[in-house]
Design an enzyme around this catalytic site. Sequence first.
Site, short mmCIF file in Angstrom:
data_model
loop_
_atom_site.label_atom_id
_atom_site.label_comp_id
_atom_site.label_asym_id
_atom_site.label_seq_id
_atom_site.Cartn_x
_atom_site.Cartn_y
_atom_site.Cartn_z
N SER A 123 0.83 -1.20 0.00
CA SER A 123 0.00 0.00 0.00
C SER A 123 0.87 1.25 0.00
O SER A 123 1.99 1.25 0.52
CB SER A 123 -0.85 -0.03 1.27
OG SER A 123 -1.44 1.22 1.49
N TYR A 147 -1.98 -1.19 10.69
CA TYR A 147 -2.25 -1.72 9.35
C TYR A 147 -1.04 -1.45 8.44
O TYR A 147 -0.52 -2.35 7.78
CB TYR A 147 -3.51 -1.07 8.75
CG TYR A 147 -3.63 -1.29 7.26
CD1 TYR A 147 -3.93 -2.55 6.75
CD2 TYR A 147 -3.42 -0.25 6.34
CE1 TYR A 147 -4.02 -2.77 5.37
CE2 TYR A 147 -3.50 -0.46 4.98
CZ TYR A 147 -3.81 -1.72 4.50
OH TYR A 147 -3.87 -1.93 3.14
N LYS A 151 1.93 -4.04 6.62
CA LYS A 151 2.39 -4.08 5.21
C LYS A 151 3.90 -3.89 5.13
O LYS A 151 4.59 -4.57 4.37
CB LYS A 151 1.69 -2.98 4.40
CG LYS A 151 0.19 -3.15 4.27
CD LYS A 151 -0.14 -4.34 3.39
CE LYS A 151 -1.62 -4.63 3.31
NZ LYS A 151 -1.96 -5.88 2.68
P1 NAD Z 1 -11.03 -6.94 0.82
O1 NAD Z 1 -11.26 -6.92 2.28
O2 NAD Z 1 -12.19 -6.67 -0.07
O3 NAD Z 1 -10.41 -8.36 0.39
C1 NAD Z 1 -9.59 -9.10 1.22
C2 NAD Z 1 -10.10 -10.54 1.22
O4 NAD Z 1 -9.23 -11.34 2.05
C3 NAD Z 1 -11.51 -10.67 1.80
O5 NAD Z 1 -12.31 -11.41 0.90
C4 NAD Z 1 -11.31 -11.41 3.12
O6 NAD Z 1 -12.40 -12.24 3.44
C5 NAD Z 1 -10.03 -12.19 2.85
N1 NAD Z 1 -9.21 -12.52 4.04
C6 NAD Z 1 -8.78 -11.66 5.01
N2 NAD Z 1 -8.03 -12.32 5.91
C7 NAD Z 1 -7.97 -13.61 5.50
C8 NAD Z 1 -7.35 -14.78 6.01
N3 NAD Z 1 -6.63 -14.75 7.13
N4 NAD Z 1 -7.51 -15.94 5.35
C9 NAD Z 1 -8.23 -15.98 4.21
N5 NAD Z 1 -8.85 -14.92 3.68
C10 NAD Z 1 -8.72 -13.74 4.31
O7 NAD Z 1 -9.83 -5.94 0.52
P2 NAD Z 1 -9.31 -5.36 -0.86
O8 NAD Z 1 -9.71 -3.92 -0.94
O9 NAD Z 1 -9.67 -6.26 -1.98
O10 NAD Z 1 -7.75 -5.39 -0.58
C11 NAD Z 1 -6.95 -6.50 -0.96
C12 NAD Z 1 -5.55 -6.27 -0.44
O11 NAD Z 1 -5.04 -5.04 -0.92
C13 NAD Z 1 -5.46 -6.21 1.09
O12 NAD Z 1 -4.29 -6.87 1.50
C14 NAD Z 1 -5.36 -4.72 1.37
O13 NAD Z 1 -4.68 -4.46 2.56
C15 NAD Z 1 -4.57 -4.24 0.15
N6 NAD Z 1 -4.81 -2.81 -0.15
C16 NAD Z 1 -6.09 -2.36 -0.34
C17 NAD Z 1 -6.31 -1.00 -0.58
C18 NAD Z 1 -7.71 -0.47 -0.76
O14 NAD Z 1 -7.90 0.73 -0.65
N7 NAD Z 1 -8.73 -1.30 -1.06
C19 NAD Z 1 -5.23 -0.10 -0.67
C20 NAD Z 1 -3.93 -0.61 -0.48
C21 NAD Z 1 -3.74 -1.97 -0.24
N1 UFG Z 2 -12.74 11.45 2.92
C1 UFG Z 2 -13.75 12.33 3.24
N2 UFG Z 2 -14.92 11.81 3.74
C2 UFG Z 2 -15.12 10.46 3.92
C3 UFG Z 2 -14.06 9.58 3.57
C4 UFG Z 2 -12.89 10.11 3.08
O1 UFG Z 2 -13.62 13.54 3.10
O2 UFG Z 2 -16.20 10.08 4.39
C5 UFG Z 2 -11.49 12.00 2.36
C6 UFG Z 2 -10.25 11.69 3.18
O3 UFG Z 2 -10.06 12.68 4.19
C7 UFG Z 2 -9.16 11.70 2.11
C8 UFG Z 2 -9.88 11.15 0.86
O4 UFG Z 2 -11.27 11.38 1.11
O5 UFG Z 2 -8.75 13.01 1.85
C9 UFG Z 2 -9.64 9.67 0.64
O6 UFG Z 2 -9.95 8.94 1.83
P1 UFG Z 2 -10.09 7.34 1.82
O7 UFG Z 2 -10.49 6.95 3.21
O8 UFG Z 2 -10.97 6.91 0.71
O9 UFG Z 2 -8.62 6.85 1.47
P2 UFG Z 2 -7.24 7.08 2.22
O10 UFG Z 2 -6.32 7.74 1.24
O11 UFG Z 2 -7.42 7.72 3.51
O12 UFG Z 2 -6.76 5.59 2.52
C10 UFG Z 2 -6.77 4.57 1.51
C11 UFG Z 2 -7.01 3.21 2.17
C12 UFG Z 2 -5.85 2.84 3.05
C13 UFG Z 2 -4.58 2.89 2.27
C14 UFG Z 2 -4.41 4.24 1.62
C15 UFG Z 2 -3.20 4.28 0.72
O13 UFG Z 2 -8.19 3.25 2.95
O14 UFG Z 2 -6.02 1.53 3.51
O15 UFG Z 2 -5.57 4.54 0.82
O16 UFG Z 2 -3.25 3.22 -0.19
F1 UFG Z 2 -3.55 2.68 3.11
#
Ligand code: NAD
Ligand code: UFG
Length: 331
Positions: A123, A147, A151
């Site tokens: 991330s 979190y 990572k």
């Molecule tokens: P998500 O929660 O939709 O998907 C994660 C999946 O992993 C879920 O289906 C959950 O049931 C499964 N899971 C969690 N722990 C498990 C375990 N111990 N064993 C088996 N299954 C398990 O999340 P996502 O948005 O698809 O994110 C996928 C990956 O990308 C995650 O590792 C997350 O940290 C990373 N990531 C996501 C974002 C974002 O904004 N969505 C940003 C940066 C990194």
């Molecule tokens: N925001 C609002 N109102 C809301 C939600 C978000 O104004 O209800 C704003 C936040 O302050 C920020 C922007 O929208 O300025 C984006 O916020 P998000 O929560 O959508 O995303 P973040 O950048 O805070 O975080 C996301 C993921 C994290 C990850 C990060 C970098 O949630 O897990 O991107 O990859 F670590």
Amino acid sequence: MILVTGGAGFIGSHTCVELAEKNHDTVIIDNFSNSEPGVIDTLNQIAKRQIQFVEADLRDKEKLDEVFSTYDIDSVIHFAGLKAVGESVSQPLEYYQNNVTGTLCLCEAMQNHGVKKMIFSSSATVYDSGNDMPLKETDILSCTNPYGWSKFMIEQILKDLCTADSEWSVVLLRYFNPIGAHKSGKIGENPSGIPNNLMPYITRVASGKLEKLHVFGSDYPTLDGTGIRDYIHVVDLALGHIKALEYTKHHKGAVAFNLGTGKGCSVLEMVAAFEKATGTKIPYVLDDRRPGDLAVCYADTTKAKQILGWQTQFGIEKMCKDSWRFESQRK
Ligand code: NAD
Ligand code: UFG
């Protein structure tokens, strides 16, 4: 065959569709801690191809061993993990246990079965908040919550593994802000409870499930005072995994890539873009800053472009339209 951990989740499910498009055989492991079993049937419909599925927790070593013994796995795409920043602050042990221990169990099983190629979901949160924008892969790493540290630790574990055994090939993909959904509107991001992230919050305001958006901070040193992020369409992100997979076939060692568009978008710009793309109205109030948020965060995408030959295709308008299609079709 490719093992996809967390393949029932938001990014994993979209990646499984793209893998199927490219005729890859896949097996998903998921424990449904943050997804629904119904996603698997939907995936099979969209992909028009049978995707294998095993319901298991990554920390279940016996089950994991069985999966590696049953299927002829040559690479792993590792999405499974917990991802809510706020929750990780109140439940750090759960986050380290699930994310770090889960990854250790996975790596041990891979090692035992001679599987040495992994794509890992990292991330942008691993970057230190003092770096200049745009963020480059060589920038200083440091985190502000469990979190993020999970990572960071996993990245280090995978780098150490590659140092110890030169046969390993690991791609660390540092995602920026994935939004959007598959064009069918059948899979997308569906957080339970009140969404933490901007786009799922906006779509729920648009559908009337939530009254108004709270804009977290309007006094940032940005053009309109609201926070700027690098939003990327989840299908573009999924395609980045296909490129990373190809890369592991010809390269060893651990390497990190940013996956973003390289362009920043403010909260108010996103609201305006969403309203324009969907014809809906998003009432909002300007609220206090959310603790821990950065003013601006976007990627330098040069490395992924040059080395993986990957770049994004979809802009904000499509991201909004696709997010909205998924929300409006959701029962
Ligand atoms: P998500 O929660 O939709 O998907 C994660 C999946 O992993 C879920 O289906 C959950 O049931 C499964 N899971 C969690 N722990 C498990 C375990 N111990 N064993 C088996 N299954 C398990 O999340 P996502 O948005 O698809 O994110 C996928 C990956 O990308 C995650 O590792 C997350 O940290 C990373 N990531 C996501 C974002 C974002 O904004 N969505 C940003 C940066 C990194
Ligand atoms: N925001 C609002 N109102 C809301 C939600 C978000 O104004 O209800 C704003 C936040 O302050 C920020 C922007 O929208 O300025 C984006 O916020 P998000 O929560 O959508 O995303 P973040 O950048 O805070 O975080 C996301 C993921 C994290 C990850 C990060 C970098 O949630 O897990 O991107 O990859 F670590």
